[in-house]
Write a protein that holds these residues in place. Sequence first.
Motif, PDB file in Angstrom:
ATOM      1  N   ALA A 182       0.828  -1.209   0.000  1.00 16.01           N
ATOM      2  CA  ALA A 182       0.000   0.000   0.000  1.00 16.01           C
ATOM      3  C   ALA A 182       0.860   1.255   0.000  1.00 16.01           C
ATOM      4  O   ALA A 182       0.602   2.200  -0.757  1.00 16.01           O
ATOM      5  CB  ALA A 182      -0.931  -0.014   1.212  1.00 16.01           C
ATOM      6  N   LEU A 183       1.885   1.273   0.850  1.00 18.93           N
ATOM      7  CA  LEU A 183       2.743   2.453   0.927  1.00 18.93           C
ATOM      8  C   LEU A 183       3.540   2.657  -0.355  1.00 18.93           C
ATOM      9  O   LEU A 183       3.816   3.788  -0.762  1.00 18.93           O
ATOM     10  CB  LEU A 183       3.693   2.330   2.113  1.00 18.93           C
ATOM     11  N   ALA A 184       3.905   1.552  -1.001  1.00 20.22           N
ATOM     12  CA  ALA A 184       4.727   1.647  -2.211  1.00 20.22           C
ATOM     13  C   ALA A 184       3.894   1.757  -3.476  1.00 20.22           C
ATOM     14  O   ALA A 184       4.458   1.768  -4.577  1.00 20.22           O
ATOM     15  CB  ALA A 184       5.647   0.423  -2.297  1.00 20.22           C
ATOM     16  N   ALA A 185       2.577   1.843  -3.343  1.00 22.80           N
ATOM     17  CA  ALA A 185       1.704   1.874  -4.519  1.00 22.80           C
ATOM     18  C   ALA A 185       2.095   2.930  -5.549  1.00 22.80           C
ATOM     19  O   ALA A 185       2.087   2.649  -6.756  1.00 22.80           O
ATOM     20  CB  ALA A 185       0.248   2.056  -4.083  1.00 22.80           C
ATOM     21  N   PRO A 186       2.440   4.171  -5.145  1.00 24.74           N
ATOM     22  CA  PRO A 186       2.796   5.164  -6.169  1.00 24.74           C
ATOM     23  C   PRO A 186       4.017   4.776  -7.003  1.00 24.74           C
ATOM     24  O   PRO A 186       4.187   5.280  -8.113  1.00 24.74           O
ATOM     25  CB  PRO A 186       3.087   6.422  -5.330  1.00 24.74           C
ATOM     26  N   TRP A 187       4.861   3.886  -6.463  1.00 21.51           N
ATOM     27  CA  TRP A 187       6.082   3.503  -7.175  1.00 21.51           C
ATOM     28  C   TRP A 187       5.958   2.147  -7.857  1.00 21.51           C
ATOM     29  O   TRP A 187       6.610   1.907  -8.871  1.00 21.51           O
ATOM     30  CB  TRP A 187       7.269   3.478  -6.212  1.00 21.51           C
ATOM     31  N   VAL A 188       5.144   1.236  -7.301  1.00 22.20           N
ATOM     32  CA  VAL A 188       5.073  -0.117  -7.878  1.00 22.20           C
ATOM     33  C   VAL A 188       3.857  -0.316  -8.768  1.00 22.20           C
ATOM     34  O   VAL A 188       3.831  -1.260  -9.563  1.00 22.20           O
ATOM     35  CB  VAL A 188       5.077  -1.190  -6.759  1.00 22.20           C
ATOM     36  N   ALA A 189       2.842   0.535  -8.635  1.00 23.53           N
ATOM     37  CA  ALA A 189       1.673   0.406  -9.509  1.00 23.53           C
ATOM     38  C   ALA A 189       2.096   0.707 -10.944  1.00 23.53           C
ATOM     39  O   ALA A 189       2.686   1.756 -11.213  1.00 23.53           O
ATOM     40  CB  ALA A 189       0.569   1.349  -9.067  1.00 23.53           C
ATOM     41  N   PRO A 190       1.802  -0.184 -11.862  1.00 24.15           N
ATOM     42  CA  PRO A 190       2.294   0.017 -13.234  1.00 24.15           C
ATOM     43  C   PRO A 190       1.621   1.158 -13.981  1.00 24.15           C
ATOM     44  O   PRO A 190       2.194   1.707 -14.932  1.00 24.15           O
ATOM     45  CB  PRO A 190       2.003  -1.336 -13.902  1.00 24.15           C
ATOM     46  N   PHE A 191       0.386   1.542 -13.586  1.00 30.75           N
ATOM     47  CA  PHE A 191      -0.336   2.577 -14.306  1.00 30.75           C
ATOM     48  C   PHE A 191      -1.076   3.477 -13.322  1.00 30.75           C
ATOM     49  O   PHE A 191      -1.206   3.157 -12.138  1.00 30.75           O
ATOM     50  CB  PHE A 191      -1.345   1.959 -15.291  1.00 30.75           C
TER      51      PHE A 191
ATOM     52  N   ARG B 108      -5.341  -0.404  -9.459  1.00 33.19           N
ATOM     53  CA  ARG B 108      -6.476  -0.034  -8.610  1.00 33.19           C
ATOM     54  C   ARG B 108      -6.499  -0.860  -7.324  1.00 33.19           C
ATOM     55  O   ARG B 108      -6.891  -0.363  -6.270  1.00 33.19           O
ATOM     56  CB  ARG B 108      -7.787  -0.196  -9.392  1.00 33.19           C
ATOM     57  N   LEU B 109      -6.067  -2.111  -7.384  1.00 37.13           N
ATOM     58  CA  LEU B 109      -5.992  -2.917  -6.169  1.00 37.13           C
ATOM     59  C   LEU B 109      -4.965  -2.356  -5.198  1.00 37.13           C
ATOM     60  O   LEU B 109      -5.201  -2.300  -3.987  1.00 37.13           O
ATOM     61  CB  LEU B 109      -5.628  -4.364  -6.521  1.00 37.13           C
ATOM     62  N   LEU B 110      -3.815  -1.959  -5.717  1.00 39.57           N
ATOM     63  CA  LEU B 110      -2.763  -1.421  -4.854  1.00 39.57           C
ATOM     64  C   LEU B 110      -3.201  -0.121  -4.193  1.00 39.57           C
ATOM     65  O   LEU B 110      -2.992   0.086  -2.994  1.00 39.57           O
ATOM     66  CB  LEU B 110      -1.484  -1.212  -5.665  1.00 39.57           C
ATOM     67  N   TYR B 111      -3.824   0.755  -4.965  1.00 40.46           N
ATOM     68  CA  TYR B 111      -4.301   2.010  -4.382  1.00 40.46           C
ATOM     69  C   TYR B 111      -5.515   1.768  -3.486  1.00 40.46           C
ATOM     70  O   TYR B 111      -5.733   2.506  -2.513  1.00 40.46           O
ATOM     71  CB  TYR B 111      -4.632   3.012  -5.489  1.00 40.46           C
ATOM     72  N   GLY B 112      -6.298   0.745  -3.800  1.00 44.22           N
ATOM     73  CA  GLY B 112      -7.409   0.391  -2.924  1.00 44.22           C
ATOM     74  C   GLY B 112      -6.932  -0.079  -1.559  1.00 44.22           C
ATOM     75  O   GLY B 112      -7.606   0.137  -0.543  1.00 44.22           O
ATOM     76  N   ALA B 113      -5.765  -0.721  -1.524  1.00 44.18           N
ATOM     77  CA  ALA B 113      -5.190  -1.145  -0.246  1.00 44.18           C
ATOM     78  C   ALA B 113      -4.872   0.059   0.629  1.00 44.18           C
ATOM     79  O   ALA B 113      -5.017   0.004   1.864  1.00 44.18           O
ATOM     80  CB  ALA B 113      -3.931  -1.976  -0.494  1.00 44.18           C
ATOM     81  N   ARG B 114      -4.452   1.153   0.023  1.00 47.07           N
ATOM     82  CA  ARG B 114      -4.169   2.365   0.797  1.00 47.07           C
ATOM     83  C   ARG B 114      -5.444   2.885   1.473  1.00 47.07           C
ATOM     84  O   ARG B 114      -5.433   3.267   2.649  1.00 47.07           O
ATOM     85  CB  ARG B 114      -3.591   3.446  -0.131  1.00 47.07           C
TER      86      ARG B 114
END
Length: 277
Positions: free
Chosen positions: A26-35, A69-75
């Motif tokens: 969740a914390l790394a979403a801005p860097w690991v989310a591909p889009f 969207r899943l990664l940012y949803g975790a945040r």
Amino acid sequence: MEVGQRSQLSLGWIGGTMVTLMVVAALAAPWVAPFDPLKAVAQSFGNPTAPALPFVLGTDELGRDVLSRLLYGARVSLLVAVVATTMTLLIGVTIGVTAGYVGGWVDTVMMRVTDVVLAFPTVLLAIALAALFEPGLATLFVVIGLVSWTSIARTLRGEVLSLRERDYIAAARALGGSPLRLMLRHLVPNVVPTIVVMAALSTSNTILLDAGLSFLGLGVPVPTPSWGRMISDSETYYRLAPWLMIFPGLAIVYAVAAFNFLGYGLLARFERDNHPS
């Protein structure tokens, strides 16, 4: 140590690892989310794309990447879990410790209020309260906090009823300690293990309730990614694109299981420390 207790301790380690991975993701979403989770990245409007490179979990009906969207949803889920659980603990600990220590009519009134809240199904009460306000994070924090504190209050009341009869409490009272000081300095520290365990278990319930409210359109407003909202949006496509429902559903199951494992593991740890074999 009994086999069952060892199994619970192992669950605790598994749950802790799962929670850590979820927090890191969740914390790394801005860097690991591909889009970008809010923008269409595939020419698939109205026709979701199946999982395949470069969209490893596919795209939704608007062409947005499901993994992102899943990664940012975790945040969002973790933010709601932390804040709402904190509110739940503040209400539950305050009522439980006060009712247990003060007793008398204060205990009676607080427990009757608790019984009234318990009389309503949690989800229905949350829906009724959420419908009164504009959907948003602040609404989720308040609503979940107001409907989830009862079990914590009742559990802590029972423990405090026992603790207040201990000799060290009587001695502190004889030395002129005020009720507030006795509760904060002597009672609350002794129920911290219970509070920690119930916080972990309550967090899993909070995530589930957040997903349910978002599914019904009472959670965070669109287009903010939310696991519950993603499942709701995928209903129309459950035959054509089942992955739109499966992946956020698995994310919810993962999060709930992680905090439940952690809670039961902590419970076994505290029991072992209090009753060493």
